[in-house]
Design a protein around this motif. Structure first.
Motif, PDB file in Angstrom:
ATOM      1  N   LYS A 152       0.501  -1.182   0.128  1.00 44.55           N
ATOM      2  CA  LYS A 152       0.175   0.012   0.164  1.00 44.55           C
ATOM      3  C   LYS A 152       0.916   0.887  -0.272  1.00 44.55           C
ATOM      4  O   LYS A 152       1.736   1.080   1.296  1.00 44.55           O
ATOM      5  CB  LYS A 152      -0.844  -0.158   1.567  1.00 44.55           C
ATOM      6  CG  LYS A 152      -2.305  -0.983   1.290  1.00 44.55           C
ATOM      7  CD  LYS A 152      -3.043  -0.554   2.376  1.00 44.55           C
ATOM      8  CE  LYS A 152      -4.042  -1.443   2.326  1.00 44.55           C
ATOM      9  NZ  LYS A 152      -4.807  -1.117   3.639  1.00 44.55           N
ATOM     10  N   GLU A 153       0.738   2.115  -0.847  1.00 44.67           N
ATOM     11  CA  GLU A 153       1.312   3.398  -1.340  1.00 44.67           C
ATOM     12  C   GLU A 153       0.881   4.807  -0.598  1.00 44.67           C
ATOM     13  O   GLU A 153      -0.634   4.817  -0.674  1.00 44.67           O
ATOM     14  CB  GLU A 153       2.009   3.358  -2.076  1.00 44.67           C
ATOM     15  CG  GLU A 153       2.711   3.044  -2.937  1.00 44.67           C
ATOM     16  CD  GLU A 153       3.555   3.387  -4.545  1.00 44.67           C
ATOM     17  OE1 GLU A 153       3.667   4.749  -4.774  1.00 44.67           O
ATOM     18  OE2 GLU A 153       3.995   2.167  -5.307  1.00 44.67           O
ATOM     19  N   LYS A 154       1.384   4.948   0.557  1.00 46.87           N
ATOM     20  CA  LYS A 154       0.784   6.354   0.703  1.00 46.87           C
ATOM     21  C   LYS A 154       0.141   7.625  -0.405  1.00 46.87           C
ATOM     22  O   LYS A 154       0.995   7.807  -0.697  1.00 46.87           O
ATOM     23  CB  LYS A 154       2.093   6.791   2.077  1.00 46.87           C
ATOM     24  CG  LYS A 154       0.864   8.157   3.030  1.00 46.87           C
ATOM     25  CD  LYS A 154       2.107   8.292   4.333  1.00 46.87           C
ATOM     26  CE  LYS A 154       0.807   9.082   5.142  1.00 46.87           C
ATOM     27  NZ  LYS A 154       2.024   9.749   6.095  1.00 46.87           N
ATOM     28  N   ASP A 155      -0.428   8.184  -0.155  1.00 48.10           N
ATOM     29  CA  ASP A 155      -1.278   9.067  -0.856  1.00 48.10           C
ATOM     30  C   ASP A 155      -0.201  10.393  -0.274  1.00 48.10           C
ATOM     31  O   ASP A 155      -0.139  10.592   0.272  1.00 48.10           O
ATOM     32  CB  ASP A 155      -2.150   9.429  -0.516  1.00 48.10           C
ATOM     33  CG  ASP A 155      -2.769  10.225  -2.225  1.00 48.10           C
ATOM     34  OD1 ASP A 155      -2.119  10.908  -3.193  1.00 48.10           O
ATOM     35  OD2 ASP A 155      -3.762  10.767  -2.285  1.00 48.10           O
ATOM     36  N   MET A 156       0.644  10.527  -1.373  1.00 44.57           N
ATOM     37  CA  MET A 156       1.016  11.921  -0.595  1.00 44.57           C
ATOM     38  C   MET A 156       0.658  13.471  -0.848  1.00 44.57           C
ATOM     39  O   MET A 156       1.016  14.802  -0.667  1.00 44.57           O
ATOM     40  CB  MET A 156       2.469  12.314  -1.342  1.00 44.57           C
ATOM     41  CG  MET A 156       3.788  10.992  -1.057  1.00 44.57           C
ATOM     42  SD  MET A 156       4.034  10.381   0.708  1.00 44.57           S
ATOM     43  CE  MET A 156       5.086  11.630   0.796  1.00 44.57           C
ATOM     44  N   ARG A 157      -0.200  13.356  -1.899  1.00 40.26           N
ATOM     45  CA  ARG A 157      -0.800  14.857  -2.492  1.00 40.26           C
ATOM     46  C   ARG A 157      -1.893  15.591  -1.304  1.00 40.26           C
ATOM     47  O   ARG A 157      -2.253  14.496  -0.400  1.00 40.26           O
ATOM     48  CB  ARG A 157      -2.151  14.264  -3.089  1.00 40.26           C
ATOM     49  CG  ARG A 157      -1.693  14.218  -4.458  1.00 40.26           C
ATOM     50  CD  ARG A 157      -2.750  13.724  -5.583  1.00 40.26           C
ATOM     51  NE  ARG A 157      -3.001  12.460  -4.862  1.00 40.26           N
ATOM     52  CZ  ARG A 157      -4.300  11.518  -5.892  1.00 40.26           C
ATOM     53  NH1 ARG A 157      -4.598  12.213  -6.456  1.00 40.26           N
ATOM     54  NH2 ARG A 157      -5.303  11.147  -5.141  1.00 40.26           N
ATOM     55  N   GLN A 158      -1.574  16.897  -0.783  1.00 35.65           N
ATOM     56  CA  GLN A 158      -2.325  17.439  -0.239  1.00 35.65           C
ATOM     57  C   GLN A 158      -2.615  18.588  -0.645  1.00 35.65           C
ATOM     58  O   GLN A 158      -2.756  19.070  -1.184  1.00 35.65           O
ATOM     59  CB  GLN A 158      -1.173  18.013   0.978  1.00 35.65           C
ATOM     60  CG  GLN A 158       0.456  16.855   1.629  1.00 35.65           C
ATOM     61  CD  GLN A 158       1.670  18.220   1.843  1.00 35.65           C
ATOM     62  OE1 GLN A 158       1.490  19.763   1.393  1.00 35.65           O
ATOM     63  NE2 GLN A 158       2.765  17.880   2.381  1.00 35.65           N
TER      64      GLN A 158
END
Length: 116
Positions: free
Chosen positions: A5-11
């Motif tokens: 699972k990759e973490k969503d880096m968008r803010q």
């Protein structure tokens, strides 16, 4: 499992909404002016190259017109295309309907004798 699972880096707080740039009115005016005057130049000069460029400019201006330019200009884009095509037909008209006096002789020769 956590590596799959990759973490969503968008803010969400850094998202900037898209704003359409302001249209440049000068280019559109110049292009429509060319599209309407080149057919007249092709007819007056009987130049096939000017006629073909008139067709290209008029099609380009017709395809590139926006709602704002449709409201501001008096003639629609397809009218300019029709004028350009008709000017092209006028430039090619001498190929299909040659002039009677241009069949033989040159401008420096003496005219043919008149019948008695």
């Amino acid at each position: 499992m956590e590596s799959s699972k990759e973490k969503d880096m968008r803010q969400p707080d850094l998202i900037i909404p898209y704003q359409e740039p302001a249209p440049k009115g000068d280019n559109v005016e110049f292009q429509t002016t060319l599209a309407s005057t080149l057919p007249m130049a092709a007819v007056f000069m009987r130049n096939k190259y000017v006629g073909w460029s008139a067709v290209a400019f008029s099609i380009q201006s017709w395809l590139g017109e926006s709602e704002e330019t449709k409201k501001s200009t008096g003639t629609p884009g397809y009218f300019n295309v029709g004028m350009a095509v008709s000017s092209l037909l006028v430039t090619y008209l001498p190929l299909f309907l040659p002039q009677q006096g241009a069949q033989r002789g040159s401008a420096t020769e003496a005219p043919a004798p008149a019948p008695a």
